[in-house]
Design a protein around this motif. Structure first.
Motif, short mmCIF file in Angstrom:
data_model
loop_
_atom_site.label_atom_id
_atom_site.label_comp_id
_atom_site.label_asym_id
_atom_site.label_seq_id
_atom_site.Cartn_x
_atom_site.Cartn_y
_atom_site.Cartn_z
N GLU A 127 -6.80 0.95 -7.56
CA GLU A 127 -7.78 1.70 -6.65
C GLU A 127 -9.13 0.97 -5.96
N THR A 128 -9.74 -0.05 -7.13
CA THR A 128 -9.92 -0.83 -5.91
C THR A 128 -9.84 -1.48 -5.15
N ILE A 129 -8.68 -2.44 -5.82
CA ILE A 129 -7.89 -3.15 -4.44
C ILE A 129 -7.96 -2.23 -3.17
N ALA A 130 -7.18 -0.90 -3.54
CA ALA A 130 -6.54 0.19 -3.01
C ALA A 130 -7.73 0.75 -1.35
N GLN A 131 -9.33 0.52 -2.26
CA GLN A 131 -10.68 0.59 -1.14
C GLN A 131 -11.04 -0.30 -0.63
N ALA A 132 -11.06 -1.72 -1.21
CA ALA A 132 -11.42 -3.03 -0.09
C ALA A 132 -10.52 -3.54 0.52
N LYS A 133 -9.33 -2.54 0.68
CA LYS A 133 -8.25 -2.40 1.93
C LYS A 133 -8.52 -1.48 3.40
N VAL A 134 -9.04 -0.89 2.73
CA VAL A 134 -9.19 0.35 3.32
C VAL A 134 -10.14 0.10 3.94
N LEU A 135 -11.61 -0.14 3.58
CA LEU A 135 -12.48 -1.00 4.42
C LEU A 135 -12.38 -2.15 4.80
N LEU A 136 -11.64 -2.78 5.04
CA LEU A 136 -11.24 -4.43 5.93
C LEU A 136 -10.62 -3.53 6.68
N MET A 137 -9.82 -2.60 6.65
CA MET A 137 -8.68 -2.13 7.46
C MET A 137 -9.71 -1.62 8.85
N ARG A 139 -13.34 -1.58 9.10
CA ARG A 139 -14.08 -2.97 10.20
C ARG A 139 -13.52 -3.96 10.65
N HIS A 140 -12.81 -3.95 10.20
CA HIS A 140 -12.28 -5.58 10.58
C HIS A 140 -10.62 -4.56 11.59
N GLY A 141 -9.74 -3.81 11.69
CA GLY A 141 -9.17 -3.44 12.72
C GLY A 141 -7.50 -4.31 11.84
N MET A 142 -7.56 -4.31 10.06
CA MET A 142 -6.76 -5.09 9.68
C MET A 142 -5.58 -4.16 9.42
N THR A 143 -4.22 -5.13 9.50
CA THR A 143 -3.26 -3.65 8.91
C THR A 143 -3.48 -3.71 7.10
N GLU A 144 -2.26 -3.16 6.67
CA GLU A 144 -2.72 -3.09 5.61
C GLU A 144 -2.50 -3.77 4.63
N PRO A 145 -1.00 -4.77 5.55
CA PRO A 145 -0.51 -6.48 4.80
C PRO A 145 -1.63 -7.36 5.50
N GLU A 146 -2.16 -7.40 6.47
CA GLU A 146 -3.07 -8.35 6.64
C GLU A 146 -4.63 -7.89 5.91
N ALA A 147 -4.66 -6.92 5.61
CA ALA A 147 -5.98 -6.28 4.45
C ALA A 147 -5.85 -7.49 2.89
#
Length: 173
Positions: A127-137, A139-147
């Motif tokens: 869950e922590t990893i998933a939340q960090a990916k969402v935040l990066l996506m 903030r920075h317009g990343m895709t899930e694999p990029e995050a």
């Protein structure tokens, strides 16, 4: 659950193996009729177990092992004289004729080996990893694999576990 890929040149053989595996309680993710199909499938699901013939239309099991050895465990079935030609240490061999029970036992062993090599994360860590990916996506317009790659790369560069770095990203909100 581990993804099982059945790969034989003929549709009939794929169907026979799939039926035997499904009967033993191992759902088949996909059937393939060439080595290139197996590689494309593994690019989608990232890892798994491949059960295949010694020879596919476009490659041998040996060549397939060379190309995908990090992404999958390979069980090769065939006559003993065919299996002698499969020298790669990355291949598991099952000589035919064999029973459904022997096939099931071989697959069971590979499933256990696959599970032992998987990293174990708790639900909270995931869950922590998933939340960090969402935040990066966001903030920075990343895709899930990029995050995900970003988190992996930065955690590795800092000598941290992925979950530790994901926590740091979330703290920096």
């Amino acid at each position: 659950m581990v993804k099982i890929i059945v790969a034989f040149p003929s549709e009939e053989r794929c169907a026979q193996y799939s039926a035997a595996l499904e009967e033993a309680g191992y759902p088949v993710f996909r059937t393939c009729q060439s080595g290139s199909e197996v590689k494309r499938t593994l690019n989608q699901c990232h890892d798994g177990i491949v059960i295949c013939a010694c020879r596919m239309p476009d490659c041998t099991a040996e060549q397939l092992a060379w190309d995908i050895h990090d992404n999958a465990m390979i069980l090769v079935t065939g006559r003993p004289d065919q299996l002698e030609l499969c020298e790669s240490p990355d291949l598991f061999r099952l000589a035919s004729p064999f029973t459904r029970g022997e096939l099931s036992s071989a697959v069971s062993m590979l499933v256990q080996m696959h599970q032992m090599k998987l990293p174990r994360r708790s639900k909270a860590e995931n869950e922590t990893i998933a939340q960090a990916k969402v935040l990066l996506m966001e903030r920075h317009g990343m895709t899930e694999p990029e995050a995900h790659h970003y988190l992996q790369q930065h955690a590795m560069n800092r000598g941290m576990k992925l979950t530790e770095y994901a926590s740091k990203v979330l703290e920096s909100r």
